[in-house]
Enzyme design. Structure first.
Site, PDB file in Angstrom:
ATOM      1  N   HIS A   1      -5.250  -8.896  -0.071  1.00 24.25           N
ATOM      2  CA  HIS A   1      -6.601  -8.976  -0.640  1.00 24.25           C
ATOM      3  C   HIS A   1      -7.101 -10.420  -0.617  1.00 24.25           C
ATOM      4  O   HIS A   1      -8.186 -10.712  -1.116  1.00 24.25           O
ATOM      5  CB  HIS A   1      -6.596  -8.517  -2.102  1.00 24.25           C
ATOM      6  CG  HIS A   1      -6.625  -7.027  -2.297  1.00 24.25           C
ATOM      7  ND1 HIS A   1      -7.479  -6.200  -1.609  1.00 24.25           N
ATOM      8  CD2 HIS A   1      -5.912  -6.220  -3.126  1.00 24.25           C
ATOM      9  CE1 HIS A   1      -7.289  -4.951  -2.014  1.00 24.25           C
ATOM     10  NE2 HIS A   1      -6.338  -4.934  -2.918  1.00 24.25           N
TER      11      HIS A   1
ATOM     12  N   THR B   1      -6.925   1.769   0.847  1.00 22.32           N
ATOM     13  CA  THR B   1      -5.956   2.866   0.903  1.00 22.32           C
ATOM     14  C   THR B   1      -6.182   3.702   2.159  1.00 22.32           C
ATOM     15  O   THR B   1      -5.230   4.075   2.865  1.00 22.32           O
ATOM     16  CB  THR B   1      -6.112   3.763  -0.353  1.00 22.32           C
ATOM     17  OG1 THR B   1      -6.157   2.926  -1.513  1.00 22.32           O
ATOM     18  CG2 THR B   1      -4.987   4.761  -0.466  1.00 22.32           C
ATOM     19  N   TRP B   2      -7.438   3.982   2.435  1.00 21.53           N
ATOM     20  CA  TRP B   2      -7.799   4.768   3.626  1.00 21.53           C
ATOM     21  C   TRP B   2      -7.389   4.018   4.903  1.00 21.53           C
ATOM     22  O   TRP B   2      -6.779   4.606   5.804  1.00 21.53           O
ATOM     23  CB  TRP B   2      -9.315   5.009   3.607  1.00 21.53           C
ATOM     24  CG  TRP B   2      -9.813   6.075   4.515  1.00 21.53           C
ATOM     25  CD1 TRP B   2      -9.074   6.988   5.217  1.00 21.53           C
ATOM     26  CD2 TRP B   2     -11.185   6.352   4.825  1.00 21.53           C
ATOM     27  NE1 TRP B   2      -9.902   7.811   5.940  1.00 21.53           N
ATOM     28  CE2 TRP B   2     -11.200   7.432   5.706  1.00 21.53           C
ATOM     29  CE3 TRP B   2     -12.399   5.777   4.426  1.00 21.53           C
ATOM     30  CZ2 TRP B   2     -12.391   7.967   6.215  1.00 21.53           C
ATOM     31  CZ3 TRP B   2     -13.580   6.302   4.919  1.00 21.53           C
ATOM     32  CH2 TRP B   2     -13.573   7.392   5.811  1.00 21.53           C
TER      33      TRP B   2
END
Ligand code: A3P
Length: 317
Positions: free
Chosen positions: A133, A72-73
């Site tokens: 991912h 997310t970061w």
């Protein structure tokens, strides 16, 4: 679009699943092992389409990570680097106020509620910013043969594990029992969980980044925490942007944990394409929180796995 799944591909995935090693992850879902890594069936189905059909563009930026390592970061940082400017601070047009990092940067194989997911990806204007991912061996030849750039982020396995355990407990349905730490640890350390094993995932991207440093940037959550300015400058220059000190400070402030966690777009609602709660991606955002949870045996177990798996690779997490 020729990317749309049809009933014949659904049938072939079902017959493929019958052949694969299968495991029940806690009591919530079955996971299947494909070429060394574990997947939920609907993600494996999407991933196989992605692997065989995704056409990379030379100016694509592909972000990659296993779960709970700072995805997310990284998405937020790349969005701010590519699409932000210090003048949009606190204004409604700032990209991070308009939608969650996961909305702007889709995780391709997780777009399970999007029927026409590949048409959406194909329709994105260049330069595309997308995420996966999936492990390195799942990227299409088109990705490997193009000039597109890949940014991989990883994290110390102890903190990754605790973050994952929390996350899994936070997305339980009301009638489901919480997952005990010991049981979760067993899955994580054996690599039997969605997108596991952690160590193999990391090692393959690490080795690829050593072979092609101009195409694959390898970052860690810890380095970003300890030297945010240096790491953001490195990331920006890899993405082809030069940023001065003022811009770096602005980017770091915009993407800080406290700020992102408290933005309206991240406090409420769900990621549209996979149904996960936006808020579930922001827990504590610090390093070494795992010390408050892991037993000495668990610590030692993960340290030993790090030594064994990363031995001779030059990687230390
Ligand atoms: P913790 O559970 O340790 O707090 P991912 O985005 O890959 O799912 O990883 C989630 C982890 O990153 C969580 O870790 C979450 O709190 C943390 N995180 C999310 N946004 C962050 C930010 N802007 N800065 C630092 N950490 C962040």
């Amino acid at each position: 679009s020729n990317y749309e799944s049809n009933s014949s591909s659904a049938t072939s995935v079902e017959s493929l699943l019958d052949e694969l090693p299968k495991h029940k992850l806690f009591d919530i879902c079955d996971i299947y092992q494909w070429e060394g890594f574990w997947y939920e069936s609907r993600i494996l189905e999407a991933a196989l389409v992605f692997k065989s059909q995704f056409i990379a563009r030379d100016d694509d930026f592909i972000l990659a990570s296993t779960v709970k390592t700072g995805t997310t970061w990284l998405k937020a940082l790349c969005l701010s680097i590519l699409h932000g400017n210090p003048d949009d601070k606190n204004k409604e047009e700032e990209i991070l106020k308009k939608g969650s990092p996961h909305m702007h940067v889709p995780t391709i194989e997780s777009m399970i509620f999007e029927e026409n997911r590949y048409a959406i990806i194909e329709g994105m204007p260049s330069p595309r910013l997308i995420h996966t991912h999936l492990p390195y061996n799942f990227l299409s030849d088109s990705v490997k043969n193009s000039k597109c750039k890949i940014v991989y982020i990883t994290r110390n396995p102890k903190d990754t594990f605790i973050s994952w355990w929390y996350f899994m407990n936070s997305i339980l349905r009301p009638n489901e029992e919480p997952f005990p730490l010991e049981k979760a640890f067993d899955c994580f350390s054996k690599g039997v969980y969605i997108h596991g094993p952690f160590f193999d995932h990391v090692l393959r991207y690490w080795n690829a980044s050593l072979e092609m440093p101009e195409r694959i940037l390898f970052l860690t959550y810890e380095e970003l925490k300890i030297d945010p300015t240096g790491q953001v400058k490195k990331l920006a220059s890899f993405l082809g942007k030069s940023v001065d000190e003022v811009e770096v400070d602005d980017i770091l402030w915009k993407c800080s944990f406290e700020r992102l966690k408290n933005l309206e777009v991240n406090k409420n609602g769900y990621v549209p394409y996979n149904g996960l709660l936006n808020a579930s991606f922001y827990r504590k955002g610090v390093i070494e929180d795992s010390r408050n949870y892991l037993t000495p045996d668990m610590e030692e177990n993960l340290s030993r796995l790090c030594r064994e798996k990363f031995q001779g690779s030059g990687l230390d997490l």
